[in-house]
Design an enzyme around this catalytic site. Structure first.
Site, PDB file in Angstrom:
ATOM      1  N   CYS A  86     -18.673   4.794 -25.749  1.00  0.00           N
ATOM      2  CA  CYS A  86     -19.992   5.412 -25.825  1.00  0.00           C
ATOM      3  C   CYS A  86     -20.553   5.593 -24.414  1.00  0.00           C
ATOM      4  O   CYS A  86     -21.537   4.973 -24.015  1.00  0.00           O
ATOM      5  CB  CYS A  86     -20.917   4.538 -26.679  1.00  0.00           C
ATOM      6  SG  CYS A  86     -22.453   5.359 -27.149  1.00  0.00           S
ATOM      7  N   ARG A 129       1.772  -1.837  -6.672  1.00  0.00           N
ATOM      8  CA  ARG A 129       1.707  -0.547  -7.354  1.00  0.00           C
ATOM      9  C   ARG A 129       3.062   0.160  -7.345  1.00  0.00           C
ATOM     10  O   ARG A 129       3.493   0.722  -8.351  1.00  0.00           O
ATOM     11  CB  ARG A 129       0.656   0.333  -6.663  1.00  0.00           C
ATOM     12  CG  ARG A 129       0.389   1.662  -7.364  1.00  0.00           C
ATOM     13  CD  ARG A 129      -0.375   2.615  -6.434  1.00  0.00           C
ATOM     14  NE  ARG A 129      -1.504   1.999  -5.786  1.00  0.00           N
ATOM     15  CZ  ARG A 129      -2.779   2.158  -6.135  1.00  0.00           C
ATOM     16  NH1 ARG A 129      -3.078   2.944  -7.164  1.00  0.00           N
ATOM     17  NH2 ARG A 129      -3.745   1.576  -5.470  1.00  0.00           N
ATOM     18  N   GLY A 160       0.784  -1.227   0.000  1.00  0.00           N
ATOM     19  CA  GLY A 160       0.000   0.000   0.000  1.00  0.00           C
ATOM     20  C   GLY A 160       0.811   1.269   0.000  1.00  0.00           C
ATOM     21  O   GLY A 160       0.277   2.356   0.253  1.00  0.00           O
TER      22      GLY A 160
END
Length: 432
Positions: free
Chosen positions: A362, A294, A249
């Site tokens: 879209c 990460r 983290g």
């Protein structure tokens, strides 16, 4: 402007990553395109490994949390650098094994592992299964008895710590789908059940308090809380565990202003807390694991796009459309994640144009950034979005039947494809 040392600007005024001109990469491989710096990934892995040598005398290992970005090549790279691997699904386990990772160095997490996944983990000889709940504990015990083996497990504990991060990525407090809570005695009762099992061997504890955390204090507190529980198990149950996994983290930079703490500083402060607690309790320092994901790959990655239509609504905003969008980067649509955006072929020009970066899906919410400053864009420019190495390819989809882009790895000025881009044929491959 830049969030990592792997970025630079060349004599053409183009953005480079690990010595590769991003405009030339876009021309060679097309856009949208994920690009990862192997140099940066290896550098971060070595920093973690060095920190374990310095603060724990080598008595610990970083696990790469592969959910951040999972493919065979990244599994090979991080294990070559001496890291273990953390997986959270049968698919991630399959990928790691296909990459040649030794199953003994794989740790299997997850809050609802299926029987198929558990069987696969046992048959593969996974080194550590992190148990999330009692039903899972008893499933592992039953499967292990049937196979005539004793399975090593850890238990995921909720230490009750609010890491002051986004509520969607906060996992250490009692109201979480993950693990056993300390506050209500649930965790201790679960440990007693695990210790009583005949075909399961409890070898460690695990916690994870959240993601993208910039403060060292929650990690220090988590270590103190977990070691107190570790000692309680030793003194009250006579059970000596061997390792403690303190999770990941660690915060990274999406914007230059992000106050990311150097990984070595986290390691130093947590190590002091670990050694102090063990000295207080008179116990040996356990083997320590952490789980960076990460922080290993995020800043090492960027995504390249070609600018398409530019639409200005007077006194409202200017939309700059790109040939990608939420299908290959859903993070802004999900939780308004910040990113650094720039025109890769105009890096030396002033970033004084306010733009909303719009994808091609879209959906009115298909945006990458709103009201962000970039160089003045023109149709055909190459837009770079930095710090996309984590949770971008991993979370990509085929929404609107778009194809996932390829992933290119760069190192020392050279590039290679590590994940092929999908084709239209791939989109219908499983249709019947």
């Amino acid at each position: 402007m830049f969030v990592s040392d792997c970025y630079n600007v060349n004599e053409k005024g183009h953005l480079t990553i690990s010595g590769c001109d991003t405009v030339e990469l876009a021309e060679k491989y097309g856009t949208a395109l994920y690009v990862m710096s192997e140099d940066e990934i290896r550098s971060v892995c070595r920093r973690y490994k060095s920190s374990f040598e310095r603060h724990y005398n080598g008595n610990g290992t970083a696990l790469y949390a592969s959910k951040a970005f999972c493919c065979k090549e990244i599994c090979r790279i991080v294990t070559e650098e001496g890291l273990d691997l953390d997986v959270v699904s049968g698919g991630e386990l399959y990928t790691a094994l296909a990459a040649g990772v030794d199953a003994k160095h794989i740790h299997f997490h997850g809050n609802n592992k299926t029987m198929q996944e558990l069987c696969y983990a046992l048959e593969s000889g996974v080194g550590d299964i992190v148990v999330d709940n009692l039903n899972e504990l008893h499933r592992i015990e039953k499967l292990s008895a049937e196979k005539g083996v004793v399975t090593s497990i850890s238990m995921r504990i909720k230490p009750g710590i609010d890491a002051h991060t986004h509520e969607f990525i906060r996992t250490g407090q009692i109201d979480s789908k993950f693990g056993f809570a300390l506050e209500n005695g649930e965790a201790f009762e679960a440990v007693k059940e695990a210790v009583a099992c005949e075909n399961v061997e409890l070898i460690g504890l695990h916690c994870h308090i959240g993601s993208q955390i910039f403060d060292k204090a929650p990690f220090v507190l988590a270590a103190q809380v977990m070691l107190k529980f570790y000692n309680k198990i030793h003194t009250e149950l006579g059970k000596t565990l061997t390792h403690l996994n303190l999770g990941g983290g660690f915060g990274v930079k999406y914007k230059e202003a992000d106050a990311a703490v150097p990984y070595e500083d986290y390691m130093s402060d947590v190590s002091e807390a670990v050694h102090a607690a063990c000295k207080e309790y008179g116990i040996q320092v356990p083997y320590i694991y952490i789980e960076p994901g990460r922080s290993i790959v995020c800043e090492a990655g960027l995504t390249l796009y070609t600018v398409g239509d530019i639409k200005t609504i007077p006194n409202v905003r200017t939309y700059v459309a790109i040939d990608g969008g939420m299908y290959e980067n859903p993070r802004y649509a999900l939780y308004q994640s910040d990113y650094t955006c720039l025109i890769a072929n105009k890096v030396n020009e002033p970033a004084d144009f306010t733009a909303t970066i719009a994808g091609k899906c879209c959906e009115s919410g298909d945006l990458i950034q709103e009201n962000t400053l970039i160089q003045k864009p023109e149709v055909g420019d190459i837009l770079a979005v930095l710090s996309t190495g984590a949770y971008n390819y991993s979370m990509a989809s085929n929404y609107n039947r778009n194809t996932r882009p390829p992933v290119v790895m760069v190192r020392g000025g050279e590039s290679r494809v590590i994940i092929k881009g999908e084709t239209y044929e791939d989109l219908v491959r499983n249709d019947v």
